[in-house]
Design a protein around this motif. Sequence first.
Motif, PDB file in Angstrom:
ATOM      1  N   ARG A 208      12.858   2.347   4.366  1.00  0.00           N
ATOM      2  CA  ARG A 208      13.345   2.055   4.748  1.00  0.00           C
ATOM      3  C   ARG A 208      12.913   0.273   5.165  1.00  0.00           C
ATOM      4  NH1 ARG A 208      14.833   6.133   9.750  1.00  0.00           N
ATOM      5  NH2 ARG A 208      15.874   7.264   8.480  1.00  0.00           N
ATOM      6  N   PRO A 209      13.929  -0.478   6.170  1.00  0.00           N
ATOM      7  CA  PRO A 209      13.004  -1.879   7.233  1.00  0.00           C
ATOM      8  C   PRO A 209      11.987  -1.509   7.820  1.00  0.00           C
ATOM      9  CG  PRO A 209      15.630  -1.574   6.913  1.00  0.00           C
ATOM     10  CD  PRO A 209      15.769  -0.149   5.989  1.00  0.00           C
ATOM     11  N   HIS A 210      11.422  -2.456   7.957  1.00  0.00           N
ATOM     12  CA  HIS A 210       9.764  -1.329   8.099  1.00  0.00           C
ATOM     13  C   HIS A 210       9.387  -3.271   8.759  1.00  0.00           C
ATOM     14  CE1 HIS A 210       8.977  -1.685   3.804  1.00  0.00           C
ATOM     15  NE2 HIS A 210       7.713  -2.576   4.381  1.00  0.00           N
ATOM     16  N   THR A 211       7.837  -3.362   8.915  1.00  0.00           N
ATOM     17  CA  THR A 211       6.998  -4.177   9.417  1.00  0.00           C
ATOM     18  C   THR A 211       5.776  -4.239   8.321  1.00  0.00           C
ATOM     19  OG1 THR A 211       8.256  -4.749  11.973  1.00  0.00           O
ATOM     20  CG2 THR A 211       5.659  -5.665  11.447  1.00  0.00           C
ATOM     21  N   TYR A 212       5.643  -2.639   8.450  1.00  0.00           N
ATOM     22  CA  TYR A 212       4.375  -2.427   8.747  1.00  0.00           C
ATOM     23  C   TYR A 212       4.299  -1.035   7.074  1.00  0.00           C
ATOM     24  CZ  TYR A 212       1.777  -5.237  11.167  1.00  0.00           C
ATOM     25  OH  TYR A 212       1.678  -6.134  12.195  1.00  0.00           O
ATOM     26  N   LEU A 213       4.139  -0.901   6.124  1.00  0.00           N
ATOM     27  CA  LEU A 213       3.581   0.078   4.687  1.00  0.00           C
ATOM     28  C   LEU A 213       3.274   1.483   5.993  1.00  0.00           C
ATOM     29  CD1 LEU A 213       3.448  -1.475   1.802  1.00  0.00           C
ATOM     30  CD2 LEU A 213       5.611  -0.638   2.697  1.00  0.00           C
ATOM     31  N   PRO A 214       3.959   2.676   5.600  1.00  0.00           N
ATOM     32  CA  PRO A 214       2.875   3.666   6.355  1.00  0.00           C
ATOM     33  C   PRO A 214       1.124   2.992   6.223  1.00  0.00           C
ATOM     34  CG  PRO A 214       4.896   4.549   4.902  1.00  0.00           C
ATOM     35  CD  PRO A 214       5.068   2.827   4.081  1.00  0.00           C
ATOM     36  N   LEU A 215       0.457   3.542   7.002  1.00  0.00           N
ATOM     37  CA  LEU A 215      -0.456   3.077   7.135  1.00  0.00           C
ATOM     38  C   LEU A 215      -1.788   3.161   6.521  1.00  0.00           C
ATOM     39  CD1 LEU A 215      -1.044   4.775  11.176  1.00  0.00           C
ATOM     40  CD2 LEU A 215      -1.167   1.928  10.397  1.00  0.00           C
ATOM     41  N   GLN A 216      -1.794   2.673   5.400  1.00  0.00           N
ATOM     42  CA  GLN A 216      -3.129   3.438   4.480  1.00  0.00           C
ATOM     43  C   GLN A 216      -4.225   3.735   5.437  1.00  0.00           C
ATOM     44  OE1 GLN A 216      -3.377   1.449   1.264  1.00  0.00           O
ATOM     45  NE2 GLN A 216      -4.672   2.568   0.825  1.00  0.00           N
ATOM     46  N   VAL A 217      -5.008   4.794   4.440  1.00  0.00           N
ATOM     47  CA  VAL A 217      -6.081   5.877   5.010  1.00  0.00           C
ATOM     48  C   VAL A 217      -6.913   5.948   4.206  1.00  0.00           C
ATOM     49  CG1 VAL A 217      -6.607   8.064   5.996  1.00  0.00           C
ATOM     50  CG2 VAL A 217      -4.131   7.834   5.889  1.00  0.00           C
ATOM     51  N   PHE A 218      -8.276   5.069   4.946  1.00  0.00           N
ATOM     52  CA  PHE A 218      -8.749   4.631   4.079  1.00  0.00           C
ATOM     53  C   PHE A 218     -10.169   5.799   4.447  1.00  0.00           C
ATOM     54  CE2 PHE A 218      -7.713   0.837   4.110  1.00  0.00           C
ATOM     55  CZ  PHE A 218      -7.815   0.401   2.860  1.00  0.00           C
ATOM     56  N   ASN A 219     -11.435   6.490   3.877  1.00  0.00           N
ATOM     57  CA  ASN A 219     -12.220   7.556   4.241  1.00  0.00           C
ATOM     58  C   ASN A 219     -13.658   6.736   4.756  1.00  0.00           C
ATOM     59  OD1 ASN A 219     -12.080   6.456   0.532  1.00  0.00           O
ATOM     60  ND2 ASN A 219     -14.507   7.921   1.529  1.00  0.00           N
ATOM     61  N   GLU A 220     -13.890   7.209   5.683  1.00  0.00           N
ATOM     62  CA  GLU A 220     -14.820   6.516   6.538  1.00  0.00           C
ATOM     63  C   GLU A 220     -16.366   7.059   6.098  1.00  0.00           C
ATOM     64  OE1 GLU A 220     -14.267   6.505  10.977  1.00  0.00           O
ATOM     65  OE2 GLU A 220     -12.022   6.058  10.645  1.00  0.00           O
ATOM     66  N   ALA A 221     -15.968   8.235   5.216  1.00  0.00           N
ATOM     67  CA  ALA A 221     -17.353   9.369   5.185  1.00  0.00           C
ATOM     68  C   ALA A 221     -17.585   9.001   3.669  1.00  0.00           C
ATOM     69  CB  ALA A 221     -17.702  10.573   5.307  1.00  0.00           C
ATOM     70  N   ASP A 222     -18.701   9.043   2.880  1.00  0.00           N
ATOM     71  CA  ASP A 222     -19.203   8.985   1.799  1.00  0.00           C
ATOM     72  C   ASP A 222     -17.721   9.729   0.600  1.00  0.00           C
ATOM     73  OD1 ASP A 222     -20.996   7.320   2.022  1.00  0.00           O
ATOM     74  OD2 ASP A 222     -22.153   9.083   1.863  1.00  0.00           O
ATOM     75  N   GLU A 223     -17.544  10.781   1.269  1.00  0.00           N
ATOM     76  CA  GLU A 223     -16.398  11.798   0.241  1.00  0.00           C
ATOM     77  C   GLU A 223     -14.973  11.902   1.033  1.00  0.00           C
ATOM     78  OE1 GLU A 223     -17.725  13.707  -1.354  1.00  0.00           O
ATOM     79  OE2 GLU A 223     -19.658  13.293  -1.376  1.00  0.00           O
ATOM     80  N   ALA A 224     -14.382  12.263  -0.125  1.00  0.00           N
ATOM     81  CA  ALA A 224     -13.110  12.014   0.322  1.00  0.00           C
ATOM     82  C   ALA A 224     -12.252  12.439   1.854  1.00  0.00           C
ATOM     83  CB  ALA A 224     -12.011  12.515  -0.412  1.00  0.00           C
ATOM     84  N   SER A 225     -11.377  11.501   2.896  1.00  0.00           N
ATOM     85  CA  SER A 225     -10.878  12.888   3.385  1.00  0.00           C
ATOM     86  C   SER A 225     -10.712  13.273   3.305  1.00  0.00           C
ATOM     87  CB  SER A 225      -9.966  11.551   4.495  1.00  0.00           C
ATOM     88  OG  SER A 225     -10.567  10.118   4.856  1.00  0.00           O
ATOM     89  N   GLN A 226     -10.240  14.729   4.611  1.00  0.00           N
ATOM     90  CA  GLN A 226      -9.587  15.686   4.152  1.00  0.00           C
ATOM     91  C   GLN A 226      -8.300  16.630   5.334  1.00  0.00           C
ATOM     92  OE1 GLN A 226     -12.720  18.681   4.457  1.00  0.00           O
ATOM     93  NE2 GLN A 226     -14.750  17.655   3.381  1.00  0.00           N
TER      94      GLN A 226
END
Length: 248
Positions: free
Chosen positions: A76-94
Motif C-alpha cells: 500500500r502507499p506508506h511512509t515507512y515499511l512495517p517495523l523491522q524487529v531486531f532481537n535485543e538479546a543474544d537469542e532470537a526474539s520469540q
Amino acid sequence: MQGQATNGARFVRFCSVLALTVPAVLSIDRARAEQPPPPCHPNPTAAADEAAVRGRGDIVNLPGELQDRLAQLANRPHTYLPLQVFNEADEASQLFQYYLLYTNGFEPNVFTTIIPGVNDGNVQLTATGGNCGLPTVGAVRVVLEPKPGLPTDPNNPRAFNDVFTDISPLFVINNESGWYEGWMIHDITVPAVAKPRPDGHAQFGTVTQRDAEILKRMGTGNNVAGNVFTVDGQPPHFPSASDHFPDK
C-alpha cells in the motif's frame, strides 16, 4: 482499534489516541497489491516493497496470515515499511501473540463510515479517508526478548516483552505531529480458586473461595473460573455491525 488475537492468544482490544475504533482479520491474498482509487496516488514500488518485506529475516518465519498482512501494509502507499524487529538479546526474539486489525465488525461510526449530513463533506475526516476510502488495516506483533537472567515465559510479569504495531493508513489529525500513544486492554478470564496468602489476600493469578462465590452470584452466573469476566455477570457480548448505541 479493536482486534482478535490469533495463534491461541486471548481476545484483546487495542486503542489508539487517533480515535480509530477499529476489530481481527481475515488473511489477505498472497502477493495481492492493494492501491487506493483516484485521485489518491498508488504505491509505484508496491511489488518491490512487498518482496522486500516477505524476504526479511524477522518476517520470513512468521505465520502465513501475519506475513500476508505485513505484505499488504508494504504494498500500500506508506511512509515507512512495517517495523523491522531486531532481537535485543543474544537469542532470537520469540513471537508469542499477534493481532490482525480491521475497521468492520462493529457499529458504523464517524471514524470508519461516511454518514450523510455528518461527515460526507470531507472524507478525510474518517479513518479510511487518508487513502480515498481504502480500509484501515493493521498488525500487532508481541515478542519476548530472552535476555540473560530474565524469564522466558511471556506470562511472567518480569519477562521482557516488546509490542510492534503497524497500521495503514495512520495519519495525524488537526495538523498534529509527534508521538502517539497506544495501549492494550486484555479481557479478564475469571481465575481458579486457590488457598489465600497468610495475610488473607488471594495469591497472584487466583481468587479466594469467598471471592469466587461472590462472582458466581452476579447476574446469570457467567463469572466462574475459565469464563471471560463481565461487570454484570451476563455472558460477554462481543462487538457486532448490528449494534446500536446505547440501546442494543
